[in-house]
Design an enzyme around this catalytic site. Structure first.
Site, short mmCIF file in Angstrom:
data_model
loop_
_atom_site.label_atom_id
_atom_site.label_comp_id
_atom_site.label_asym_id
_atom_site.label_seq_id
_atom_site.Cartn_x
_atom_site.Cartn_y
_atom_site.Cartn_z
N THR A 1 0.84 -1.20 0.00
CA THR A 1 0.00 0.00 0.00
C THR A 1 0.87 1.25 0.00
OG1 THR A 1 -0.09 0.11 2.42
CG2 THR A 1 -1.80 -1.18 1.33
N ASP A 2 0.25 2.38 -0.32
CA ASP A 2 0.94 3.67 -0.23
C ASP A 2 0.13 4.61 0.65
OD1 ASP A 2 -1.15 4.84 -1.74
OD2 ASP A 2 -0.16 4.38 -3.60
N MET A 3 0.61 5.84 0.80
CA MET A 3 -0.01 6.76 1.73
C MET A 3 -1.43 7.16 1.34
SD MET A 3 2.11 10.26 1.01
CE MET A 3 1.19 11.23 2.20
N ALA A 4 -1.86 6.83 0.12
CA ALA A 4 -3.25 7.07 -0.25
C ALA A 4 -4.14 5.96 0.30
CB ALA A 4 -3.40 7.16 -1.77
N GLY A 5 -3.52 4.96 0.93
CA GLY A 5 -4.29 3.90 1.57
C GLY A 5 -4.67 2.78 0.63
#
Lengths: 147, 147, 147, 147
Positions: free
Chosen positions: A16-20
């Site tokens: 995952t990335d910080m955008a969820g």
């Protein structure tokens, strides 16, 4: 003769990335893991030293359309379909389906074209025919599955 | 008004795979880092809480054609060009050039389409107009650069 | 004789996870990129075919203590210090400093031990002395820097 | 009460590096996937909004000793053992075993310490007691398994 393969995986935190949501580059890693399962299902491996000369499979084109995001711990099915078979290359279509939605839905679609290569004395890659033992096991999927 | 940005990076060991070349999925990470530099050059960030409501930029389409491989410690320039600008989306063309070859040569070409979104009360994404302050700074590159 | 090297990088979107911070595994990739810069500063590369026989540098131990998180677009300095030098191995201490805080602060600390190896006829790795041309350029950092 | 969990995975092409082995940073991703399976086996998830206030699990210390390399398509078992349980933190020991060798052998060993946190109004993390419903299900592994 085979024209498809399915792999299922559960989304990991590190994907995952910080955008969820799953980082878009990971869909290309997912495609590749489905391809590896496809080769294994044929009794081969995408990495082999059993051919003479040894062959490799560089990717020459990759694409992906993203319809819905994937989240942590989602279960995703990657459905590989052989969309084109040439003397020295293969193309795949990939359908990504999120299994933990009701009903399961297609959330992305990818394409990949790979070329069979050998290496010359200087290490440079050169397109080469797909070994017959492998080529004989692969066929293009029915047209209605490739729409 | 800006329509391009260039970023240079050196290939790291962890970006290679057992074929001895940069893993194809990393070109998509490279594209994104060039996009981040483009936004910074405009005084913005791809991640911001300064807009009301907050916006995000999911990728809806990505593609890459691979012409030549990249190796460890190669220097690669990623040249971003705005290829399309719509009310709610942007498309980029990326030219990858290997700088440490004589002459520098294009070794890959990518495309990316992103959509500006806001989130509703349930967290679902919905396409939204690109904020004017940002849109006013971006224009499409001249046609001759997009061939 | 050198005992340190500094590298600076800006956190990329793909390095974050859904907690909104740099995924902890990426600190190990950051360490490695600082090591690669250290070798280059000595006129060498961690990957070389110039030695006879060719050598490699597998990692045998890695650790990291995390004090504060890193976020997207943070600027982080990775300060490599040689903490131990043996005939066949090297150990590093890494200090991670977030540069865009006032004052810059240490946010993590890592350690890495690597071994110089050659490969026998069967491809198995065997510890080997660090080549003299390289070993002569490396020394252990002063004790007060390693506290 | 549970103190262990086992996960098995097959090494993917994208996890290898140009040395032909699994990149050392990926062992930390493997540890985390075993931890996620452990939480699921307890009816929890490492990511949850069911607690009030919501909690997170940042890693504060990670380490790994590498004994033997892993190669493409190797099958690796990651055996998680709870090595310490405190009011606000957990520590794990991980044994990595390569299943496709005869006999299966331990090829790496890792450790991880995580802290339970909540977030204050400014978004800063603060250590917090592990929720009782979860803590009641976890115990430290027998000492003889932690040697």
């Amino acid at each position: 003769m085979a024209y498809e393969s399915k792999a299922v995986r559960r989304v990991e935190f590190s994907e995952t990335d910080m955008a969820g949501i799953v980082h878009y580059s990971n869909f290309f890693r997912y495609m590749e893991s489905a391809e590896q399962a496809f080769f294994r299902s044929l009794g081969f491996s995408v990495v082999t030293d059993k051919t003479d000369p040894p062959i490799g499979w560089p990717r020459v084109r990759a694409e992906c359309d993203y319809l819905q995001p994937l989240h942590f711990e989602d279960e995703v099915e990657i459905h590989l379909l052989v969309s084109e078979k040439r003397a020295k290359s293969l193309s795949y279509l990939f359908r990504f389906r999120k299994l933990n939605s009701s009903p399961p839905r297609e959330i992305a679609r990818g394409k990949l074209t790979i070329v069979c290569v050998t290496h010359d004395a200087d290490g440079n890659m050169k397109a080469a025919p797909i070994p017959k033992a492998l080529a004989d096991k692969i066929q293009v999927a029915p047209a209605e599955l490739l729409i």
